[in-house]
Design a protein around this motif. Structure first.
Motif: not given
Length: 335
Positions: A114-115, A150-151, A277-280
């Motif tokens: 996110v950062r 986050e995420g 994290a950001m998952p696809g």
């Protein structure tokens, strides 16, 4: 009287024919293209006057009438447009009605935190100058506590108009994540060891950070699902690294693995408290549809793929094999 009527009809036909010919002619758009800005709320009369003022059309009055006749006036999009030849008048209005062409784009990549997402937004041009974001601001905007943010955003390419507030884009990315997660949760295999969709999201974020080769995603997912089923700790390095935050210097050590944090899956059982994290979409799908296997371990081969094992003995042999290979490839003094 009949003669006058015939003359009028002929004149109208000539005018119509002339206009038809005029609107089909290529406009004087420079060969390199030209940028044209449509201000929010601008009338079609103002837009056509500006077009004529830039020398892009010969007549604002005719263009105004044509836009209204074709019904394209309400479709014109505010923002910066890049116009390239060849364009007729109708083609010009179609270009001005293209929402994506009138907007700027920004991309959040899979596996970003996110950062990192905030840094990309704050470095982007064309947003409101004073609208810099922080974790606290976006947490408030999507009604999620900052510690759990986050995420919660989907990695994708998003479009925005010049002068817009980036908060609207953040909300869009959050809604997209909720939609993608709901779809993956709905399509998941039965009897997976997740209490709810939030745990599957955490798993997807781990898969995203652990996988360099798309072909390995389902196998990586099966390893962590198999571990979780039997109560084994997940033991995944990316969660440890995430928990270290700015203390991590790029070199993960044994001390790091033994340093307890809420994200250390070597010292703590179960899932970490949030995604990392950001998952696809592919990682979300892998979390919901892991490969059917008895795999329990994997190690990087050094070429972007992983070596998978069912037993600890086989895993230890793979570690010895591939760690030696990687050491030789990076250290020319290694025999």
């Amino acid at each position: 009287m009949k003669r006058i009527l015939i003359v009028c009809v002929l004149l109208l036909a000539a005018v119509a024919g002339g206009l038809s010919w005029w609107v089909q002619q290529p406009l004087p758009i420079p060969a390199a293209g030209v940028d044209f800005f449509v201000a929010p709320g601008a009338s079609v009369a103002k837009i056509t006057r500006d077009l004529q003022g830039k020398g892009l059309i010969p007549s604002a009055r005719v263009a105004n009438l044509a836009a209204r006749y074709w019904g394209v006036a309400p479709q014109i999009q505010a923002g910066q447009h890049h116009l390239e030849p060849p364009l007729t008048l109708r083609g010009l209005f179609d270009a001005l009605a293209d929402a994506k062409a009138a907007q700027h784009k920004i991309t959040f990549v899979e596996g970003a935190t996110v950062r990192e997402m905030i840094a990309v937004i704050n470095a982007a041009e064309h947003f409101k100058a004073e609208a810099k974001l922080s974790v606290e601001k976006i947490a408030l905007a999507v009604a999620i506590p900052a510690a759990q943010i986050e995420g919660q955003f989907f990695p994708d390419t998003y479009y925005y108009a010049a002068g817009s507030d980036p908060i609207s884009l953040v909300r869009k990315a959050h809604l997209k994540l909720k939609s993608e997660l709901a779809a993956a949760w709905e399509a998941k295999q039965p009897d997976l060891p997740y209490k709810d969709a939030s745990e599957m999201l955490i798993m997807a974020s781990i898969i995203e950070k652990e996988t360099n080769d798309p072909r390995d995603r389902a196998k990586v997912a099966s390893v962590f699902v198999n571990r979780h089923r039997i109560g084994m700790r997940l033991q995944t390095d990316p969660t440890v690294i995430y928990g270290l935050g700015e203390k991590f210097d790029g070199n993960l050590t044994r001390v790091h693995l033994q340093t307890d944090t809420p994200y250390n899956t070597y010292t703590r059982a179960g899932f970490p408290p949030t995604p990392i994290a950001m998952p696809g979409r592919a990682s979300l799908e892998a979390a919901g549809k892991p490969a059917a296997s008895k795999l329990m371990y994997f190690v990087a081969r050094g070429d972007g793929t992983s070596e998978f094992s069912e037993s600890l003995d086989a895993h230890n042999r793979a570690v010895a094999k591939f760690q030696i290979r990687q050491k030789k490839s990076t250290d020319p003094t290694t025999p």
